[in-house]
Motif scaffolding. Structure first.
Motif, mmCIF file in Angstrom:
data_model
loop_
_atom_site.group_PDB
_atom_site.id
_atom_site.type_symbol
_atom_site.label_atom_id
_atom_site.label_comp_id
_atom_site.label_asym_id
_atom_site.label_seq_id
_atom_site.Cartn_x
_atom_site.Cartn_y
_atom_site.Cartn_z
ATOM 1 N N PRO A 93 0.811 -1.229 0.000
ATOM 2 C CA PRO A 93 0.000 0.000 0.000
ATOM 3 C C PRO A 93 0.841 1.274 0.000
ATOM 4 O O PRO A 93 1.933 1.329 0.564
ATOM 5 C CB PRO A 93 -0.806 -0.110 1.306
ATOM 6 C CG PRO A 93 -0.792 -1.558 1.654
ATOM 7 C CD PRO A 93 0.533 -2.061 1.177
ATOM 8 N N GLN A 94 0.295 2.307 -0.651
ATOM 9 C CA GLN A 94 0.892 3.638 -0.646
ATOM 10 C C GLN A 94 -0.039 4.586 0.119
ATOM 11 O O GLN A 94 -1.222 4.303 0.275
ATOM 12 C CB GLN A 94 1.055 4.168 -2.070
ATOM 13 C CG GLN A 94 1.950 3.358 -2.971
ATOM 14 C CD GLN A 94 1.908 3.892 -4.393
ATOM 15 O OE1 GLN A 94 0.895 3.795 -5.065
ATOM 16 N NE2 GLN A 94 3.006 4.470 -4.848
ATOM 17 N N LEU A 95 0.522 5.714 0.549
ATOM 18 C CA LEU A 95 -0.275 6.755 1.195
ATOM 19 C C LEU A 95 -0.106 8.058 0.422
ATOM 20 O O LEU A 95 1.024 8.469 0.128
ATOM 21 C CB LEU A 95 0.177 6.967 2.647
ATOM 22 C CG LEU A 95 -0.072 5.813 3.627
ATOM 23 C CD1 LEU A 95 0.542 6.140 4.982
ATOM 24 C CD2 LEU A 95 -1.545 5.539 3.778
ATOM 25 N N PHE A 96 -1.233 8.696 0.087
ATOM 26 C CA PHE A 96 -1.222 10.008 -0.560
ATOM 27 C C PHE A 96 -1.776 11.024 0.431
ATOM 28 O O PHE A 96 -2.883 10.859 0.926
ATOM 29 C CB PHE A 96 -2.110 10.018 -1.816
ATOM 30 C CG PHE A 96 -1.514 9.325 -3.011
ATOM 31 C CD1 PHE A 96 -1.023 8.037 -2.922
ATOM 32 C CD2 PHE A 96 -1.471 9.954 -4.235
ATOM 33 C CE1 PHE A 96 -0.487 7.386 -4.022
ATOM 34 C CE2 PHE A 96 -0.940 9.323 -5.348
ATOM 35 C CZ PHE A 96 -0.440 8.026 -5.239
ATOM 36 N N PHE A 97 -1.000 12.076 0.735
ATOM 37 C CA PHE A 97 -1.442 13.131 1.644
ATOM 38 C C PHE A 97 -1.696 14.389 0.812
ATOM 39 O O PHE A 97 -0.762 14.934 0.210
ATOM 40 C CB PHE A 97 -0.368 13.445 2.686
ATOM 41 C CG PHE A 97 -0.138 12.370 3.729
ATOM 42 C CD1 PHE A 97 -0.637 11.092 3.589
ATOM 43 C CD2 PHE A 97 0.606 12.650 4.866
ATOM 44 C CE1 PHE A 97 -0.407 10.111 4.533
ATOM 45 C CE2 PHE A 97 0.838 11.679 5.839
ATOM 46 C CZ PHE A 97 0.331 10.404 5.657
ATOM 47 N N ASN A 98 -2.938 14.863 0.777
ATOM 48 C CA ASN A 98 -3.309 16.059 0.024
ATOM 49 C C ASN A 98 -3.651 17.190 0.991
ATOM 50 O O ASN A 98 -4.631 17.091 1.732
ATOM 51 C CB ASN A 98 -4.505 15.764 -0.882
ATOM 52 C CG ASN A 98 -4.156 14.777 -1.975
ATOM 53 O OD1 ASN A 98 -3.325 15.046 -2.831
ATOM 54 N ND2 ASN A 98 -4.777 13.604 -1.951
#
Length: 523
Positions: free
Chosen positions: A424-429
């Protein structure tokens, strides 16, 4: 006596093969039942015959003479049925042989086709799924557990840009890439705040809110919508004035397909400079990523609103230890201005990243869309007219909103869990800027002031089948579970849910427009 014993032996001898045959038959039936449970046939099979014929005939009977509907109808008997269905399936999880299929696809060519579909489906309460670009993560626009048909909007994709009035009418079958390209054809100093994936359909994106990398400057897409054409549950066509402010409010971020079919949105174009700046800078744990990520948490939502810096976390091979893994933090930026100004801001406000002039690329706003989509920036911009993604994967997504920074010790704990799971990856916007100024009740999209950033949990894989899906979905859920207590997941519509239910009850009391995540008629 001897003959009686012989007879019994003979009966037993005859009975044994019969019992064995019966047991074999039962075993075969159980095996077939198990196969059906594991791999059920497409649901459309159970909805053939008279009901389908009646619906089909109703469509033809309600066809407008000037716009015949027959060319827009695809059933299993049509040679193009499979290609039409699969052309807008963006998540391979829902393109398996055992995935439920629609008994019919209506690729509407005119608004009268939508009106006919609503009128005919209502008669027998047939479920209608509305598909724009097919990017919904759980396949809700083209999969169902009951017999259904798909209203496919891809033919309705006209875009009429009016630069003089800084507006555009956009039909919901258009993609974001088409919108960006058509705006750029007319103006170098206008754009629109929406998502960074150009193949996403306008209908679902605007209907759900529409966030992107200019939201800190201009809010989300729905904050810039000023009118719409909308077809209600009775098949009537409305604009903003005739539909009323309640419905207009609901279809801008409240899941528009819960209330009717939006044919087109009128959007306000926004101003962008002729030159914008982008960069992608990567840091691993060995390159002090923990310190950089920690500082990002405290500045990302407070930077000038012209500046948006997304943080992506993933697991890669370590460059220092062969066979070992590390966490990589990638910082992806759009700045509405020139690179010299950007470097000055970064050195003052976010020095831990160590941005240099050589990291920056100056380009036009429309070319920045290519950069953010990993398309070479020197590619001709008409690539944005390509409605097909560059690759297809099996995927799972989950989201959370963060209200407090994660402590450094929490980040170090997170790195260990990510290396353990690997995929899994994490995207922080980041939020802040204009997002913190717009009231949470202005549209159904409530995530405004108080949110530092949005986390998206991203899991992709390439192996087909239920086993691979279960494994990777499990990884995504594990990482999401690890983060609980560290982030503040909240019910999506928050205080706006009650108003959405009241509007739903008023405009669609029989709940004709429904899917697995639609607004219900009861709270």
């Amino acid at each position: 006596m001897a003959s009686s014993k012989k007879k019994k032996k003979l009966n037993v001898a005859i009975l044994k093969p019969a019992l064995l045959s019966l047991l074999s038959l039962l075993l075969l039936l159980l095996l077939l039942l198990l196969l059906l449970l594991l791999h059920p046939p497409p649901l459309s099979i159970s909805f053939r015959g008279s009901a389908q014929e009646t619906f089909l005939q109703c469509l033809l009977d309600n066809s407008h003479p000037s716009h015949p509907i027959s060319a827009a109808i695809f059933t299993h008997q049509n040679a193009s049925y499979s290609s039409v269905l699969q052309s807008y399936i963006r998540n391979l999880r829902f393109n398996e042989t055992y995935t439920p299929k629609p008994f019919l696809i209506l690729t509407a060519l005119h608004h009268s086709h939508i009106q006919a579909a609503i009128v005919c489906a209502k008669k027998d309460d047939i479920q209608m799924k509305i598909r724009s670009g097919g990017h919904d993560y759980e396949g809700l626009s083209y999969v169902s557990t009951v017999p259904f048909f798909v209203l496919d909007m891809f033919n309705l994709r006209s875009i009429d840009v009016d630069v003089a009035n800084e507006t555009a009418w956009v039909q919901t079958g258009a993609t974001l890439g088409e919108v960006y390209y058509r705006i750029s054809e007319k103006s170098k100093i206008h754009g629109f705040p929406a998502g960074v994936c150009p193949t996403v359909g306008v209908g679902g994106h605007f209907g759900g809110g529409g966030y992107g990398n200019m939201m800190r400057k201009y809010g989300v897409s729905v904050d810039n919508i000023v009118d719409a054409y909308f077809i209600d549950v009775n098949g009537r066509l409305h604009d903003r004035k005739s539909m009323g402010e309640d419905i207009f409010w609901a279809i801008r971020g409240g899941g528009a397909s819960s209330f009717g079919v939006v044919l087109a949105y009128k959007i306000n174009l926004v101003r962008v400079p002729e030159t914008v700046t982008v960069f992608r800078v990567e840091r691993t744990l060995e390159q002090n990523a923990t310190v950089v990520v920690d500082q990002w948490q405290y500045v990302a939502d407070k930077l000038p609103e012209d500046l948006f810096i997304r943080l992506v976390l993933d697991v890669v091979n370590s460059s220092r230890s062969i066979g070992e893994k590390t966490v990589r933090a990638s910082f992806l930026c759009l700045f509405l201005g020139e690179s010299t100004t950007l470097v000055s801001i970064m050195n003052e406000r976010f020095p831990a990243l160590g941005l240099t002039q050589s990291d920056c690329i100056e380009t036009s706003w429309v070319k920045s869309v290519l950069f953010w989509t990993n398309i070479p920036i020197d590619t001709e911009t008409d690539v944005l007219l390509d409605r097909t993604p560059s690759s297809f994967v099996y995927l799972k997504r989950k989201s959370d909103y963060v209200k407090k920074p994660i402590p450094k010790a929490g980040l170090e704990w997170l790195w260990q869990r990510m290396i353990e799971l690997q995929v899994p990856q994490l995207f922080f916007n980041p939020y802040g800027g204009r997002m913190a100024e717009i009231p949470s009740t202005a549209t159904p999209f409530p995530h405004r002031a108080g949110n530092l950033w949005k986390i998206q949990y991203v899991t992709n894989w390439n192996q087909a089948g239920a086993e691979a899906a279960d494994h990777h979905i499990g990884l995504a859920r594990k990482l999401h579970g690890y983060m609980e207590g560290r982030v503040y997941g909240i019910k999506y519509f928050k205080g706006n849910f009650k108003r959405l239910v009241q509007i739903k009850r008023k405009v669609d009391p029989a709940n004709f427009f429904r899917n697995e995540q639609s607004i219900p008629t009861l709270p």
